[in-house]
Design a protein around this motif. Structure first.
Motif, mmCIF file in Angstrom:
data_model
loop_
_atom_site.group_PDB
_atom_site.id
_atom_site.type_symbol
_atom_site.label_atom_id
_atom_site.label_comp_id
_atom_site.label_asym_id
_atom_site.label_seq_id
_atom_site.Cartn_x
_atom_site.Cartn_y
_atom_site.Cartn_z
ATOM 1 N N ASP A 46 44.588 -1.272 27.509
ATOM 2 C CA ASP A 46 44.316 -2.689 27.295
ATOM 3 C C ASP A 46 42.980 -3.111 27.895
ATOM 4 O OD1 ASP A 46 46.765 -2.647 26.122
ATOM 5 O OD2 ASP A 46 47.781 -3.857 27.650
ATOM 6 N N GLU A 47 42.534 -4.283 27.490
ATOM 7 C CA GLU A 47 41.270 -4.833 27.975
ATOM 8 C C GLU A 47 41.469 -6.277 28.414
ATOM 9 O OE1 GLU A 47 38.545 -5.152 29.363
ATOM 10 O OE2 GLU A 47 36.892 -4.871 27.945
ATOM 11 N N LEU A 48 40.923 -6.612 29.567
ATOM 12 C CA LEU A 48 40.819 -8.002 30.006
ATOM 13 C C LEU A 48 39.388 -8.435 29.713
ATOM 14 C CD1 LEU A 48 41.984 -10.493 31.453
ATOM 15 C CD2 LEU A 48 41.146 -9.517 33.607
ATOM 16 N N GLY B 53 40.812 -0.603 24.825
ATOM 17 C CA GLY B 53 40.526 -0.010 26.114
ATOM 18 C C GLY B 53 40.195 1.460 26.054
ATOM 19 N N ALA B 54 39.983 2.002 24.861
ATOM 20 C CA ALA B 54 39.832 3.442 24.738
ATOM 21 C C ALA B 54 38.505 3.945 25.248
ATOM 22 C CB ALA B 54 39.994 3.853 23.276
ATOM 23 N N ALA B 55 37.472 3.138 25.157
ATOM 24 C CA ALA B 55 36.140 3.584 25.542
ATOM 25 C C ALA B 55 35.293 2.381 25.873
ATOM 26 C CB ALA B 55 35.506 4.385 24.394
ATOM 27 N N PRO B 56 34.201 2.566 26.622
ATOM 28 C CA PRO B 56 33.310 1.462 26.915
ATOM 29 C C PRO B 56 32.815 0.806 25.628
ATOM 30 C CG PRO B 56 32.753 3.368 28.245
ATOM 31 C CD PRO B 56 33.770 3.822 27.239
ATOM 32 N N VAL B 57 32.691 -0.508 25.677
ATOM 33 C CA VAL B 57 32.200 -1.243 24.522
ATOM 34 C C VAL B 57 30.685 -1.230 24.517
ATOM 35 C CG1 VAL B 57 32.167 -3.479 23.368
ATOM 36 C CG2 VAL B 57 34.235 -2.724 24.543
#
Length: 418
Positions: A302-304, A247-251
């Motif tokens: 985190d990322e969903l 979740g640190a940066a846009p993918v």
């Protein structure tokens, strides 16, 4: 559940507006910029204490005023509840229930349940991980208001720990260096953050388990069913183990040539076990955290991840598919909230804010057919032609400087601000 009367004072463009509403479908029609969204935004704010359009409360106050008031008469089965929410510029917001003494704003969470569809929802699929985290947390609080305290506690601890890391980073680059006392203090805050993070993560994972089957079903209803919609929760605990930061940066969509394997199922662990996992992950990331001056492990990283078939929806889904995924998330929210209370006539209020203008004819018809039977459906549209025939009902005209009456609904307004 439905709202039978909505009153706004100094909210957005309105000095004063009073709407009489009924169960079933009500369509608010008017040209863009006249205040349709302001009306439904107020209802959404009563549900979540946040706006789907802005991140702060200041724009909600009519320009030049110090407070706004949202008042709603709710009908929940055989009961009626009057909610009043005061939004203040210079002090904490406060609320009243049935004209009793003022309480904290968050004490009304869970009373007015609504699910709001809006053009901004496309960011749930195409946007950064933060939007998907907010989606989970807002639904979490609407469903179980006690988790407002869970989120508040995590945010408080994270803020304190980040301040300590920032201070330590500053001293790291100075002659004084990091003291043993600071490191001891950081150990203490690691424990606090781990405990708060474990509580929030557990709540999110429990909610996601409820959402998953409804998301898949709703996506199939909106499409031809040829692709399966899945949701994978990627925790910063796993990211730390793999040397990455979900979740640190846009993918970068171009870099997602290979789908990451499903992470370890963290839902099988207790809060105490997750707390220990966080402590270990924080210890492993300490050097990098001190270098950067910020916390790299926790639910805020985190990322969903939303998957269509085997590919991430973000970067791979077409525009139409992305819309169907976003709509499926909202429909799943509606189904989960409806399951929580089997009392007759106690479904959440459904709000569709200028959504149909964004959809093709097939998706318009399918969405309308799904939501038409809800107890109360509020729809905004610029023109009548945007509304599918399945959503015929009462109509309110939003006009320059006022709101007109149509069908069974009546409205009065004191214009102000545009």
């Amino acid at each position: 559940m439905f709202i039978e009367q909505l009153s706004l004072t100094d909210f957005r463009s309105y000095a004063q507006v009073d709407l009489q509403l009924t169960p079933g479908v009500t369509v608010l029609v008017g040209s863009n910029g006249l205040g349709k969204t302001n009306l439904v935004e107020a209802i959404g704010y009563l549900s979540t204490l946040s706006s789907h359009r802005v991140s702060t409360d200041a724009p909600l106050l009519r320009f030049g005023t110090e407070r706004a008031l949202v008042r709603a008469q709710l009908v929940r089965g055989p009961q009626k509840v009057l909610l009043e929410l005061e939004i203040n510029a210079a002090r904490a917001n406060r609320a009243r229930i049935n004209r009793a003494n003022p309480v904290r704003a968050r004490d009304i969470l869970g009373i007015c349940r609504s699910v709001l569809f809006a053009p901004e929802d496309l960011a749930l699929v195409k946007g950064d991980p933060g939007g998907r985290r907010r989606f989970l947390d807002e639904l979490l609080v609407v469903r179980l208001p006690r988790h407002a305290a869970t989120r508040t506690e995590f945010d408080r601890v994270l803020k304190q720990r980040n301040a300590l890391l920032k201070s330590a980073r500053t001293q790291h680059f100075s002659r004084s260096g990091i003291s043993d006392g600071q490191l001891d203090t950081l150990d203490v805050w690691d424990q606090h953050l781990a405990a708060a993070a474990a509580n929030l993560l557990t709540a999110r994972l429990e909610l996601l388990e409820r959402l998953r089957p409804h998301m898949s079903e709703a996506y199939a209803q909106l499409t031809d069913g040829s692709k399966l919609l899945r949701a994978v929760y990627r925790s910063s605990i796993d990211a730390q183990a793999e040397g990455s930061e979900y979740g640190a940066a846009p993918v970068d969509g171009t870099a997602a040539d290979q789908v990451a394997p499903d992470p370890e199922d963290l839902s099988k662990f207790s809060v105490a076990e997750l707390t220990e996992k966080y402590v270990v992950a924080l210890g492993a990331s300490r050097k990098r955290e001190l270098e950067r001056g910020t916390s790299l492990v926790g639910p805020h990283r985190d990322e969903l991840e939303l998957l269509l078939g085997v590919a991430p929806a973000r970067g791979y889904a077409s525009h139409g598919e992305s819309w169907s995924v976003a709509l499926a998330l909202r429909l799943a929210s509606f189904y989960v909230l409806s399951e929580d209370d089997h009392t007759a006539n106690n479904e959440p209020i459904l709000i569709l804010d200028d959504v149909f203008a964004e959809l093709d004819a097939q998706r318009r018809s399918k969405l309308a057919g799904i939501v038409a039977s809800a107890e109360q459906v509020l729809v905004t549209a610029a023109v009548d032609g945007d509304i599918p025939p399945e959503l015929s009902g009462a109509q309110i005209q939003v006009l320059p400087g006022g709101v007109g009456q149509s069908g069974a609904n009546a409205a009065s307004v004191v214009p102000g601000g545009g």
